[in-house]
Design a protein around this motif. Structure first.
Motif, PDB file in Angstrom:
ATOM      1  N   UNK A 478     -25.924   0.049 -47.929  1.00 46.90           N
ATOM      2  CA  UNK A 478     -24.980   0.119 -49.105  1.00 46.90           C
ATOM      3  C   UNK A 478     -23.661  -0.137 -49.074  1.00 46.90           C
ATOM      4  N   UNK A 479     -23.192   0.201 -47.882  1.00 47.92           N
ATOM      5  CA  UNK A 479     -21.539  -0.409 -47.689  1.00 47.92           C
ATOM      6  C   UNK A 479     -21.517  -1.727 -47.378  1.00 47.92           C
ATOM      7  N   UNK A 480     -22.390  -2.342 -46.634  1.00 48.76           N
ATOM      8  CA  UNK A 480     -22.288  -3.810 -46.449  1.00 48.76           C
ATOM      9  C   UNK A 480     -22.825  -4.586 -47.519  1.00 48.76           C
ATOM     10  N   UNK A 481     -23.539  -4.121 -48.493  1.00 46.46           N
ATOM     11  CA  UNK A 481     -23.689  -5.077 -49.442  1.00 46.46           C
ATOM     12  C   UNK A 481     -22.562  -5.211 -50.426  1.00 46.46           C
ATOM     13  N   UNK A 482     -21.662  -4.416 -50.438  1.00 46.38           N
ATOM     14  CA  UNK A 482     -20.318  -4.300 -51.262  1.00 46.38           C
ATOM     15  C   UNK A 482     -19.574  -5.113 -50.399  1.00 46.38           C
ATOM     16  N   UNK A 483     -19.540  -5.031 -49.088  1.00 46.75           N
ATOM     17  CA  UNK A 483     -18.503  -5.732 -48.391  1.00 46.75           C
ATOM     18  C   UNK A 483     -18.661  -7.354 -48.462  1.00 46.75           C
ATOM     19  N   UNK A 484     -19.889  -7.885 -48.401  1.00 43.40           N
ATOM     20  CA  UNK A 484     -20.281  -9.179 -48.850  1.00 43.40           C
ATOM     21  C   UNK A 484     -19.845  -9.278 -50.184  1.00 43.40           C
ATOM     22  N   UNK A 485     -18.782 -10.081 -50.300  1.00 47.37           N
ATOM     23  CA  UNK A 485     -18.218 -10.277 -51.861  1.00 47.37           C
ATOM     24  C   UNK A 485     -16.865  -9.673 -52.161  1.00 47.37           C
ATOM     25  N   UNK A 486     -16.333  -8.799 -51.160  1.00 47.69           N
ATOM     26  CA  UNK A 486     -15.208  -8.325 -51.318  1.00 47.69           C
ATOM     27  C   UNK A 486     -14.115  -8.347 -50.132  1.00 47.69           C
ATOM     28  N   UNK A 487     -14.910  -8.191 -48.878  1.00 45.81           N
ATOM     29  CA  UNK A 487     -13.767  -8.178 -47.855  1.00 45.81           C
ATOM     30  C   UNK A 487     -13.167  -9.645 -47.383  1.00 45.81           C
ATOM     31  N   UNK A 488     -11.965  -9.571 -47.206  1.00 46.01           N
ATOM     32  CA  UNK A 488     -11.265 -10.914 -46.861  1.00 46.01           C
ATOM     33  C   UNK A 488     -12.074 -11.623 -45.997  1.00 46.01           C
TER      34      UNK A 488
END
Length: 607
Positions: A478-488
């Motif tokens: 769940x954390x990862x699916x948000x990081x793909x698309x938001x992390x630098x």
């Protein structure tokens, strides 16, 4: 006498003032739609409706307004609980009945205590109750916050009477702050807070002090408070009781030297907080509130209601899914994405009961296998590979699994565990040891600014040991699916096709579990649906512009993304705008308009 602030908002157990009078409904219609509860509170399959003969033999019912009996009486369509012989009499009695018109009633049983039960069929999103708090205050485990507005503080301003850090002089004068302020100032020893940004035990006695003050200053609220369950006897044997003896009871009786509250009363109030308080998320912090009606919601790990808090901190409860007449209204008091062992431990230590909901008694957890471990005895050829698991996840379908170990009795901490494929028993000590180590690593990862790289490394390490839907893995996903698309370096516009596919697969997997455990209206579903829309839409654009797919397939895929966005907007439309999910819901509504315009005017033109 102490003065207190209480939200001056009328409790609304029924229909709000000025609401339109609902249509009447005949006894025959009710009998056809009726669903009666079984002993365990679920709907019995044989009670789907009365026969025509039964409907014809319906008894006469007395009119609430005039008292006359009639076979043609019609029930109030809002609650199905009161009857009127005519529409004119329903209209005449609406002013008196309106406040009590609600689609549920309070019931009680020896094994369940008090609970709410639906008196009619309820549609998803329908308002069930809006309950003003008996009292609100800081959480007992909290970083230093202003005791007037509850924003985090850094010690720049302190209350001149008690020493607690506040925002400014306005918050210092807040009526909500008076109970603890007077108690500390009268003790002659002001508070000194020196550490900020981390949990501080000085705040543990604030909410208990405020609740205790109700006895002398707001008798009606105190009476409501004393009707709530405290589980005082069960709580007395817990570790939490031993801790709060020092951090709350001893502080109130010895350091503050308050003699008007005996230890047993303080402990009862602590039990009421533990058992009934709801966490309230604010933009910058979290607080807690005690609610009279909200406390009547029965727990279930597959809840049928959705709760939020409005701008005035009223507890707002809506139906998350269709609820049939006779069903209990339920809410979840623990983490949804947690194993059965973890949920049971939390409920037993904090709420003092064992949950026996359909999810908890099912070793497969309704087919999600959120507690399943990969069998260490099965040959590797029979175990799911990373490729096959990824392919299944991309379709949003996981299962039926093979070579996984589940407990024989999920409610027993010492249960035997057995592989569903080879039937080989697995030592429970092995399960406990592995889950403990992995859960500790997962908690550490989530608390230390996780990145795409660290999340993927964690999943790579533990996926061979735990089933792909294991709760801790799902939380990291769940954390990862948000990081793909938001992390630098992983911004949405620059994600590669492989990363977009990875994001989509993660979304579909978490969403499939959410659809089973928290279907309908839930923050989990809403937030994942938004990420799913993004992954599908950007994947489609990338593939179309790269001439990988033709126009028609691109339109079909875009429609799939659009549908996810529409469902996201619907689900999150019930969230308050001050919360991140409420803001996301507003963004989704705006993007629906933009997407429709783009698809009509710009999208899918021949490259």
């Amino acid at each position: 006498m102490l003065k207190y602030i209480f939200l001056k908002i009328k409790t609304m157990p029924g229909t709000s003032a000025g609401a339109k009078m609902p249509d009447g409904i005949s006894l025959q219609e009710i009998m056809k739609a009726a669903s009666l509860p079984t002993a365990n509170g679920e709907c019995s399959s044989s009670s789907s409706g009365g026969s025509a003969e039964e409907a014809e033999a319906a008894p006469s019912v007395a009119c609430k307004e005039c008292g006359n009996e009639s076979k043609n009486s019609r029930a109030c369509g809002g609650c199905w609980q009161v009857w009127y012989c005519s529409k004119a009499h329903q209209a005449a009695g609406w002013g008196k009945h309106q406040r009590d018109c609600k689609p549920w009633k309070l019931s009680k049983s020896p094994d369940r205590g008090r609970f709410l039960i639906a008196t009619r069929d309820i549609a998803p999103g329908e308002l069930l109750l809006c309950d003003s708090p008996i009292l609100i205050g800081p959480k007992q485990i909290t970083e230093p916050v202003c005791l007037g507005c509850y924003r985090p503080v850094e010690g720049r301003y302190c209350c001149k009477k008690c020493g607690f850090p506040m925002c400014d002089s306005d918050c210092e004068q807040a009526e909500a702050h008076e109970p603890e302020c007077e108690a500390v100032s009268e003790s002659g020893t002001p508070v000194k807070v020196s550490l900020f940004g981390q949990n501080n035990s000085l705040y543990e006695c604030i909410t208990p002090l405020r609740l205790l003050g109700l006895r002398d200053n707001h008798v009606s609220l105190w009476r409501r408070l004393m009707t709530l369950e405290s589980h005082q006897e069960r709580r007395s044997h817990t570790e939490n009781a031993a801790i709060t003896q020092h951090t709350v009871v001893d502080i109130i009786t010895e350091r503050l030297k308050i003699e008007r509250y005996d230890e047993e009363l303080i402990k009862k109030v602590l039990g009421i907080i533990d058992t009934n308080a709801f966490e309230i998320r604010l933009p910058d912090s979290s607080i807690q509130g005690v609610f009279g009606q909200g406390a009547m919601l029965e727990h279930s790990c597959i809840p049928n209601t959705h709760r939020t808090f409005d701008a005035d901190l009223n507890l707002v409860v809506r139906a998350a899914v269709p609820i049939k007449r006779g069903y209990h209204l339920t809410s979840c008091y623990t983490e949804i994405l947690a194993t059965t062992v973890a949920r049971q431990e939390h409920l037993l230590t904090s709420k003092f009961f064992t949950c026996r909901c359909p999810r908890c008694v099912d070793p497969t957890e309704l087919g999600t296998y959120c507690s399943a471990v990969v069998c260490p005895n099965c040959p590797k050829s029979s175990k799911p590979t990373k490729t096959s698991a990824a392919a299944a996840a991309a379709k949003g379908k996981i299962g039926p699994p093979v070579s996984v170990v589940i407990p024989s009795d999920p409610l027993s901490p010492s249960s035997d565990w057995m592989c569903i494929t080879c039937s080989t028993p697995v030592d429970s000590d092995y399960i406990i040891r592995m889950t403990s180590v992995m859960a500790e690593e997962a908690d550490e990862l989530e608390s230390t600014n996780p990145t795409v790289r660290t999340c993927e490394q964690f999943l790579e390490k533990w996926s061979p040991t735990f089933f792909t839907n294991y709760a801790s893995l799902l939380n990291i996903k769940y954390v990862l699916l948000h990081l793909y698309g938001s992390e630098e370096g992983y911004e949405l516009e620059s994600l590669s096709p492989m990363h977009l596919l990875r994001k989509e697969a993660l979304c579909r997997q978490v969403l499939a579990v959410a659809d089973s455990l928290v279907p309908g209206i839930s923050r989990l579903r809403g937030s994942v649906l938004y990420e799913l829309y993004q992954s599908i839409f950007y994947k489609t654009i990338s593939m179309y512009q790269g001439k990988v797919i033709p126009n028609e397939i691109a339109k079909k895929l875009a429609k799939e993304g659009y549908d996810a966005l529409v469902e996201c907007a619907r689900v999150l439309s019930y969230e308050p705008p001050v919360q991140p999910e409420g803001q996301l819901g507003l963004e989704a509504k705006d993007e629906i308009k933009q997407m429709l315009k783009w698809m009509k005017e710009e999208g899918w033109k021949t490259a």
